[in-house]
Design a protein around this motif. Structure first.
Motif, PDB file in Angstrom:
ATOM      1  N   GLN A 133      61.647  38.318  28.141  1.00 20.49           N
ATOM      2  CA  GLN A 133      61.943  37.918  29.520  1.00 20.49           C
ATOM      3  C   GLN A 133      63.034  36.860  29.652  1.00 20.49           C
ATOM      4  N   PRO A 134      63.071  35.805  28.816  1.00 18.35           N
ATOM      5  CA  PRO A 134      64.159  34.830  28.979  1.00 18.35           C
ATOM      6  C   PRO A 134      65.549  35.447  28.822  1.00 18.35           C
ATOM      7  N   GLY A 135      65.718  36.303  27.832  1.00 16.08           N
ATOM      8  CA  GLY A 135      67.014  36.955  27.619  1.00 16.08           C
ATOM      9  C   GLY A 135      67.352  37.946  28.716  1.00 16.08           C
ATOM     10  N   VAL A 136      66.344  38.681  29.170  1.00 17.13           N
ATOM     11  CA  VAL A 136      66.559  39.632  30.260  1.00 17.13           C
ATOM     12  C   VAL A 136      66.945  38.876  31.525  1.00 17.13           C
ATOM     13  N   TYR A 137      66.262  37.764  31.777  1.00 20.38           N
ATOM     14  CA  TYR A 137      66.599  36.952  32.953  1.00 20.38           C
ATOM     15  C   TYR A 137      68.046  36.469  32.871  1.00 20.38           C
ATOM     16  N   GLU A 138      68.476  36.048  31.690  1.00 20.00           N
ATOM     17  CA  GLU A 138      69.857  35.580  31.518  1.00 20.00           C
ATOM     18  C   GLU A 138      70.853  36.690  31.859  1.00 20.00           C
ATOM     19  N   HIS A 139      70.578  37.908  31.404  1.00 19.12           N
ATOM     20  CA  HIS A 139      71.453  39.041  31.729  1.00 19.12           C
ATOM     21  C   HIS A 139      71.454  39.318  33.236  1.00 19.12           C
ATOM     22  N   ALA A 164      67.258  44.735  30.911  1.00 14.62           N
ATOM     23  CA  ALA A 164      67.965  44.250  32.098  1.00 14.62           C
ATOM     24  C   ALA A 164      68.522  45.423  32.897  1.00 14.62           C
ATOM     25  N   GLN A 165      69.098  46.390  32.215  1.00 16.04           N
ATOM     26  CA  GLN A 165      69.629  47.564  32.909  1.00 16.04           C
ATOM     27  C   GLN A 165      68.512  48.362  33.572  1.00 16.04           C
ATOM     28  N   ASP A 221      59.560  35.659  40.921  1.00 18.29           N
ATOM     29  CA  ASP A 221      59.254  34.231  40.835  1.00 18.29           C
ATOM     30  C   ASP A 221      59.454  33.662  39.437  1.00 18.29           C
ATOM     31  N   TYR A 222      60.001  34.432  38.525  1.00 18.25           N
ATOM     32  CA  TYR A 222      60.160  33.973  37.144  1.00 18.25           C
ATOM     33  C   TYR A 222      61.027  32.722  37.078  1.00 18.25           C
ATOM     34  N   GLN A 223      60.571  31.749  36.305  1.00 22.08           N
ATOM     35  CA  GLN A 223      61.330  30.529  36.046  1.00 22.08           C
ATOM     36  C   GLN A 223      61.642  30.479  34.559  1.00 22.08           C
ATOM     37  N   PRO A 224      62.930  30.484  34.187  1.00 25.21           N
ATOM     38  CA  PRO A 224      63.256  30.446  32.768  1.00 25.21           C
ATOM     39  C   PRO A 224      62.792  29.128  32.141  1.00 25.21           C
ATOM     40  N   PRO A 225      62.454  29.158  30.853  1.00 20.59           N
ATOM     41  CA  PRO A 225      62.005  27.928  30.194  1.00 20.59           C
ATOM     42  C   PRO A 225      63.121  26.887  30.176  1.00 20.59           C
ATOM     43  N   ALA A 226      62.742  25.627  30.289  1.00 23.68           N
ATOM     44  CA  ALA A 226      63.716  24.538  30.247  1.00 23.68           C
ATOM     45  C   ALA A 226      64.282  24.422  28.846  1.00 23.68           C
ATOM     46  N   GLU A 227      65.562  24.222  28.771  1.00 21.61           N
ATOM     47  CA  GLU A 227      66.210  24.133  27.447  1.00 21.61           C
ATOM     48  C   GLU A 227      66.246  22.726  26.945  1.00 21.61           C
TER      49      GLU A 227
END
Length: 49
Positions: A25-31, A7-8, A43-49
């Motif tokens: 990628q999901p964790g990086v997107y969260e950060h 993320a940094q 355009d990344y879409q995080p996975p639905a929880e």
């Protein structure tokens, strides 16, 4: 830990989000989202929880 590292790197524009390993990628997107710069993920879409 690696998610924060990537993320940094994305924030500092040393790595493009597309170059981040797909498993991280999901964790990086969260950060990025928590930092207010989710737009850096393109355009990344995080996975639905």
């Amino acid at each position: 830990m690696m998610e924060m590292f990537f993320a940094q790197r994305v924030i500092l524009q040393k790595t493009k989000f597309d170059e981040v390993p797909t498993t991280l990628q999901p964790g990086v997107y969260e950060h990025l989202d928590d930092s207010g710069v989710a737009f850096l993920a393109g355009d990344y879409q995080p996975p639905a929880e």
